[in-house]
Motif scaffolding. Structure first.
Motif, PDB file in Angstrom:
ATOM      1  N   UNK A  39       0.823  -1.205   0.000  1.00 36.01           N
ATOM      2  CA  UNK A  39       0.000   0.000   0.000  1.00 36.01           C
ATOM      3  C   UNK A  39       0.858   1.256   0.000  1.00 36.01           C
ATOM      4  N   UNK A  40       0.261   2.334  -0.466  1.00 32.35           N
ATOM      5  CA  UNK A  40       0.924   3.630  -0.392  1.00 32.35           C
ATOM      6  C   UNK A  40       1.069   4.028   1.075  1.00 32.35           C
ATOM      7  N   UNK A  41       2.043   4.886   1.356  1.00 39.40           N
ATOM      8  CA  UNK A  41       2.344   5.220   2.742  1.00 39.40           C
ATOM      9  C   UNK A  41       1.218   5.881   3.502  1.00 39.40           C
ATOM     10  N   UNK A  42       0.283   6.503   2.790  1.00 40.74           N
ATOM     11  CA  UNK A  42      -0.846   7.169   3.457  1.00 40.74           C
ATOM     12  C   UNK A  42      -2.064   6.255   3.598  1.00 40.74           C
ATOM     13  N   UNK A  43      -1.868   4.958   3.407  1.00 38.38           N
ATOM     14  CA  UNK A  43      -2.985   4.012   3.372  1.00 38.38           C
ATOM     15  C   UNK A  43      -3.883   4.096   4.597  1.00 38.38           C
ATOM     16  N   UNK A  44      -3.298   4.113   5.777  1.00 41.13           N
ATOM     17  CA  UNK A  44      -4.100   4.056   6.995  1.00 41.13           C
ATOM     18  C   UNK A  44      -4.808   5.372   7.303  1.00 41.13           C
ATOM     19  N   UNK A  45      -4.463   6.428   6.581  1.00 41.67           N
ATOM     20  CA  UNK A  45      -5.178   7.686   6.776  1.00 41.67           C
ATOM     21  C   UNK A  45      -6.615   7.603   6.276  1.00 41.67           C
ATOM     22  N   UNK A  46      -6.873   6.665   5.367  1.00 39.84           N
ATOM     23  CA  UNK A  46      -8.214   6.558   4.794  1.00 39.84           C
ATOM     24  C   UNK A  46      -9.217   6.097   5.836  1.00 39.84           C
ATOM     25  N   UNK A  47      -8.858   5.081   6.621  1.00 42.53           N
ATOM     26  CA  UNK A  47      -9.792   4.558   7.617  1.00 42.53           C
ATOM     27  C   UNK A  47      -9.676   5.279   8.950  1.00 42.53           C
ATOM     28  N   UNK A  48      -8.539   5.966   9.172  1.00 44.20           N
ATOM     29  CA  UNK A  48      -8.302   6.684  10.430  1.00 44.20           C
ATOM     30  C   UNK A  48      -8.467   5.763  11.637  1.00 44.20           C
ATOM     31  N   UNK A  49      -8.126   4.496  11.460  1.00 44.23           N
ATOM     32  CA  UNK A  49      -8.228   3.518  12.541  1.00 44.23           C
ATOM     33  C   UNK A  49      -6.888   3.412  13.243  1.00 44.23           C
ATOM     34  N   UNK A  50      -6.886   3.601  14.551  1.00 44.01           N
ATOM     35  CA  UNK A  50      -5.648   3.544  15.306  1.00 44.01           C
ATOM     36  C   UNK A  50      -5.209   2.103  15.510  1.00 44.01           C
ATOM     37  N   UNK A  51      -3.907   1.860  15.526  1.00 41.43           N
ATOM     38  CA  UNK A  51      -3.427   0.494  15.764  1.00 41.43           C
ATOM     39  C   UNK A  51      -3.676   0.071  17.202  1.00 41.43           C
ATOM     40  N   UNK A  52      -3.793  -1.225  17.401  1.00 42.32           N
ATOM     41  CA  UNK A  52      -3.966  -1.718  18.764  1.00 42.32           C
ATOM     42  C   UNK A  52      -2.685  -1.592  19.554  1.00 42.32           C
ATOM     43  N   UNK A  53      -1.547  -1.832  18.894  1.00 46.78           N
ATOM     44  CA  UNK A  53      -0.220  -1.736  19.503  1.00 46.78           C
ATOM     45  C   UNK A  53       0.713  -1.102  18.476  1.00 46.78           C
ATOM     46  N   UNK A  54       1.628  -0.265  18.923  1.00 47.01           N
ATOM     47  CA  UNK A  54       2.595   0.345  18.014  1.00 47.01           C
ATOM     48  C   UNK A  54       1.994   1.448  17.168  1.00 47.01           C
ATOM     49  N   UNK A  55       2.455   1.542  15.932  1.00 46.26           N
ATOM     50  CA  UNK A  55       1.988   2.585  15.018  1.00 46.26           C
ATOM     51  C   UNK A  55       1.790   2.021  13.624  1.00 46.26           C
ATOM     52  N   UNK A  56       1.123   2.782  12.792  1.00 50.52           N
ATOM     53  CA  UNK A  56       1.001   2.415  11.384  1.00 50.52           C
ATOM     54  C   UNK A  56       2.132   3.094  10.621  1.00 50.52           C
ATOM     55  N   UNK A  57       2.339   2.687   9.364  1.00 50.39           N
ATOM     56  CA  UNK A  57       3.409   3.318   8.601  1.00 50.39           C
ATOM     57  C   UNK A  57       2.987   4.686   8.083  1.00 50.39           C
TER      58      UNK A  57
END
Length: 288
Positions: free
Chosen positions: A102-120
């Motif tokens: 996925x592109x680096x901004x992938x997780x910005x679409x769902x705005x879902x926080x990770x359970x542990x750590x961070x997203x890329x």
């Protein structure tokens, strides 16, 4: 007559309960597996052909639109792949799992926080040693939900990758995937356009931008790009560019029909309950 009041209370409780269940079920149809409601500003981009033929965009088209469009505040690319995965030093436990490049901004679409750590991040997509984010299921299976798994090294297709985050249970956008890895697909830039990877593309409309306006602008850009690349144009002659609500990808015609039927049923149940309670009140009044 206390029995009349008791009966009215029971009827109302049943009616509210049944209606709430129907309403909840129907609204769940409009939720993503990503764990959040579908934003009305979220859209998908692809090529539609005759007889329901569909073509994802190429990585090169995606990068062109990301750099030039004015209608979307973010554009996200996602390519489903299969990864050979195992924690470092446990190669006997290696298995194939479904994942996403996925592109680096992938997780910005769902705005879902990770359970542990961070997203890329967007910056992670250009590195040679891209990190990975794993699913809650993979975390449980291989690491017994140990928080120290974040920061550890795993082998992905026989290459060392650092785990930087774990997504919460229930997150599966855009499907049932276990690994997410950032990329910018730059190794394919020099290939003929028709040989570039096909990827799924999603975006978010800018505030104040309508879907119709976005469709018009993106269609002009996409068609102009195809016209400049003859090898790509040949395969797109019977296709038209489409920008549609992201909801459409998760709600098919059958699900939409169920939604309508369920909502109508909920309304009818409420009307029936109101009618029954009214009848109970009028009967009690007549007795008095």
């Amino acid at each position: 007559y206390p029995e009349s009041s008791i009966l009215a209370i029971i009827v109302l409780a049943l009616g509210i309960g049944i209606s709430s269940i129907l309403f909840t079920f129907c609204t769940k149809l409009y939720q993503l597996n990503a764990g959040g409601k579908v934003d009305s500003r979220q859209v998908y981009l692809r090529w539609d052909g005759e007889n329901r033929q569909r073509q994802p965009m190429t990585s090169q088209e995606f990068k062109m639109l990301r750099a030039t469009n004015q209608s979307l505040e973010r554009l996200v690319g996602a390519q489903p792949v299969s990864f050979a995965f195992c924690p470092k030093g446990r190669t006997d436990e290696e298995r194939q799992v479904n994942g996403i490049l996925a592109s680096g901004n992938f997780f910005q679409l769902s705005a879902k926080s990770p359970g542990v750590g961070r997203t890329f991040l967007t910056a992670d997509e250009t590195g040679d040693d891209a990190p990975i984010v794993i699913s809650d299921g993979l975390w449980s299976e291989y690491f017994d939900r140990d928080p120290s798994a974040v920061g550890s090294v795993a082998l992905v297709n026989n290459r060392e990758r650092r785990i930087i985050g774990v997504m919460p249970g229930g997150f599966a956008f855009p499907g049932d995937f276990k690994i997410w890895m950032p990329t910018d697909w730059r190794e394919f830039d020099a290939l003929p356009t028709d040989q570039a990877p096909r990827i799924n593309v999603y975006g978010t409309l800018r505030e104040g931008t309508t879907l119709t306006k976005a469709q018009a602008e993106l269609t002009v850009l996409a068609n102009a790009y195809v016209a400049e690349h003859p090898t790509l144009k040949k395969g797109r002659e019977k296709f038209r560019f489409r920008t549609g609500p992201l909801r459409e990808l998760f709600i098919d015609d059958d699900a939409a029909a169920i939604f309508v039927i369920g909502m109508v049923a909920a309304i009818l149940v409420l009307l029936l309950i109101c009618s029954s309670v009214f009848h109970i009140i009028m009967t009690r009044t007549a007795r008095r």
